[in-house]
Design a protein around this motif. Structure first.
Motif, PDB file in Angstrom:
ATOM      1  N   GLY A   7       0.804  -1.206   0.000  1.00  9.02           N
ATOM      2  CA  GLY A   7       0.000   0.000   0.000  1.00  9.02           C
ATOM      3  C   GLY A   7       0.835   1.253   0.000  1.00  9.02           C
ATOM      4  N   LEU A   8       1.965   1.214   0.702  1.00 12.76           N
ATOM      5  CA  LEU A   8       2.859   2.367   0.753  1.00 12.76           C
ATOM      6  C   LEU A   8       3.469   2.644  -0.611  1.00 12.76           C
ATOM      7  N   LEU A   9       3.905   1.600  -1.304  1.00 10.21           N
ATOM      8  CA  LEU A   9       4.502   1.772  -2.630  1.00 10.21           C
ATOM      9  C   LEU A   9       3.485   2.349  -3.614  1.00 10.21           C
ATOM     10  N   LEU A  12       2.953   6.048  -2.837  1.00  5.94           N
ATOM     11  CA  LEU A  12       4.083   6.849  -3.311  1.00  5.94           C
ATOM     12  C   LEU A  12       4.030   7.031  -4.822  1.00  5.94           C
ATOM     13  N   THR A  13       3.590   5.989  -5.517  1.00  4.63           N
ATOM     14  CA  THR A  13       3.451   6.079  -6.970  1.00  4.63           C
ATOM     15  C   THR A  13       2.383   7.101  -7.352  1.00  4.63           C
ATOM     16  N   LEU A  14       1.244   7.043  -6.675  1.00  4.81           N
ATOM     17  CA  LEU A  14       0.158   7.971  -6.981  1.00  4.81           C
ATOM     18  C   LEU A  14       0.522   9.409  -6.644  1.00  4.81           C
ATOM     19  N   ASP A  15       1.362   9.574  -5.630  1.00  8.34           N
ATOM     20  CA  ASP A  15       1.757  10.929  -5.236  1.00  8.34           C
ATOM     21  C   ASP A  15       2.712  11.564  -6.238  1.00  8.34           C
ATOM     22  N   ASN A  16       3.350  10.742  -7.069  1.00  8.85           N
ATOM     23  CA  ASN A  16       4.302  11.283  -8.047  1.00  8.85           C
ATOM     24  C   ASN A  16       4.198  10.496  -9.349  1.00  8.85           C
ATOM     25  N   LEU A  17       3.060  10.620 -10.000  1.00  9.30           N
ATOM     26  CA  LEU A  17       2.803   9.861 -11.225  1.00  9.30           C
ATOM     27  C   LEU A  17       3.783  10.206 -12.337  1.00  9.30           C
ATOM     28  N   TYR A  51      -6.859   2.369  -7.242  1.00  9.58           N
ATOM     29  CA  TYR A  51      -5.515   2.543  -7.791  1.00  9.58           C
ATOM     30  C   TYR A  51      -5.550   2.465  -9.321  1.00  9.58           C
ATOM     31  N   THR A  52      -6.296   1.488  -9.847  1.00  7.79           N
ATOM     32  CA  THR A  52      -6.395   1.313 -11.301  1.00  7.79           C
ATOM     33  C   THR A  52      -6.981   2.553 -11.965  1.00  7.79           C
TER      34      THR A  52
END
Length: 382
Positions: A7-9, A12-17, A51-52
């Motif tokens: 969930g953390l990864l 982090l991905t969504l915060d910096n697409l 997420y998707t």
């Protein structure tokens, strides 16, 4: 702990697409061309809808005035691969407004334009009206995507290997290392060529082995700390072996398909088998070996049959005269079937329309198509 890290990864991905997700304007172009060609598209992911939705919105929205769901006939999230390709899970519909699952189990056919969670490959195949080689599945996980879809369903597979670009760069820049490794292997072969089963003393090849280790180490370091994902010296890695066995196509990105017509037939390059690589085409073959020849020179001088049986099904050979000259050593008459007088098959045409390619066929049919015996189809790089 694994779920919290995952969930953390993702967060982090969504915060910096922009940093972690590569957006390419060619993506909707490829999807539109596929659908225009008559193909049905589906998205199958283990990620949840929230997420998707954020990832696909970033990738597809903004190019055309349409939602990302409209590019696909069916969307399945929380697929739980590789279990999706076996028993699967309960199929439920997703409320795209709230991102939560609707109450109850989804009954009836899947509807185009909706988003579903769970389910199984059987349900998806029925909705798409496909079986076996009629589907090509794109994935980047050798086990969860490629191996399972190939072995269980017989789908054609396309493995995405992002590291392929780096691998090709090293292969191009360090070809002298690969050539050097081949020379060292040949030296070892030449030394042992002087020995046979009467030898009692093992030759000293320590110096050559040390040179091989040095070359292999330099090769591995050229790829980085973890080495190549395809090679370990002159040997293939386990990943490479599975890729060759189960992936029909592989590439650094499936967007490379934009450069091919959709009716293009990919073929693997012709490769020598181990026994063929031992033969020098410039030298005559050693005829002293005990080889079994096909005996095509056998000739029948006369043949007569007695067709007087009442049922007419049995014919008894009365007189078969074989040329004695053809019965020389190593030439057993009729050891193999006669060579066909006409073309009976062609390996350069696609056999996807053959009913035997369906995963519902018998096990013998599946073996002929390389599914049950785990041999896979011809694999090429796009």
């Amino acid at each position: 702990m694994a779920f919290s890290v995952q969930g953390l990864l993702k967060q982090l991905t969504l915060d910096n697409l922009r940093k972690y997700v590569h957006k390419d304007e060619r993506l909707p172009v490829l999807f539109n061309r596929m659908r225009a060609h008559g193909s049905k598209l589906f998205l199958l992911t283990n990620s949840d809808f929230s997420y998707t939705d954020k990832i696909m919105t970033y990738l597809l929205n903004g190019f055309e005035n349409r939602s990302w769901q409209s590019y696909f006939d069916y969307v399945v999230v929380d697929a739980k691969k590789p279990g999706f390709f076996e028993g699967g899970t309960t199929l439920r519909e997703v409320d795209t407004e709230s991102g939560t699952l609707k109450l109850g189990v989804h009954m009836g056919p899947m509807k185009a334009g909706r988003v579903y969670a769970g389910g199984s490959v059987n349900t998806l195949s029925q909705m798409l009206g496909i079986s076996g080689k009629e589907a090509i599945y794109f994935g980047d996980h050798i086990f969860g995507d490629i191996l399972k879809s190939k072995k269980i369903r017989g789908w054609r597979t396309f493995l995405v290997v992002p590291e392929l670009g780096q691998e090709l760069n090293v292969w191009h820049d360090k070809r002298h290392l690969f050539a050097r490794l081949g020379e060292l292997d040949s030296k070892v072969s030449e030394i042992f060529r002087q020995y046979d089963s009467t030898a009692t003393t093992k030759p000293d090849i320590g110096v050559i082995q040390e040179s091989i280790r040095e070359v292999v180490h330099e090769m591995d370091m050229s790829y980085g700390m973890l080495g190549s994902i395809f090679r370990s010296g002159s040997r293939q890695t386990h990943f490479a072996g599975q890729m060759i066995r189960y992936a029909d196509l592989y590439s650094s990105t499936f967007l490379n398909l934009l450069h091919y017509p959709f009716f293009y037939l990919f073929k693997a390059p012709t490769m020598e088998m181990p026994h063929e690589s031992t033969v020098d085409p410039e030298l005559p073959i050693d005829t002293s070996m005990n080889l079994s020849y096909r005996g095509r020179s056998t000739s029948l001088k006369s043949v007569s049959f007695d067709g007087s049986r009442e049922n007419g099904l049995e014919e008894v050979a009365r007189d078969i005269v074989i040329d004695d000259a053809s019965c020389s050593k190593g030439h057993v008459p009729h050891l193999r079937a006669d060579t066909p007088r006409r073309i009976t098959h062609h390996h350069d045409v696609d056999d996807s329309d053959d009913e035997s390619s369906s995963p519902e066929s018998s096990s013998s049919d599946l073996k002929a198509n390389g599914h049950e015996d785990e041999n896979g189809a011809d694999q090429v790089q796009a």
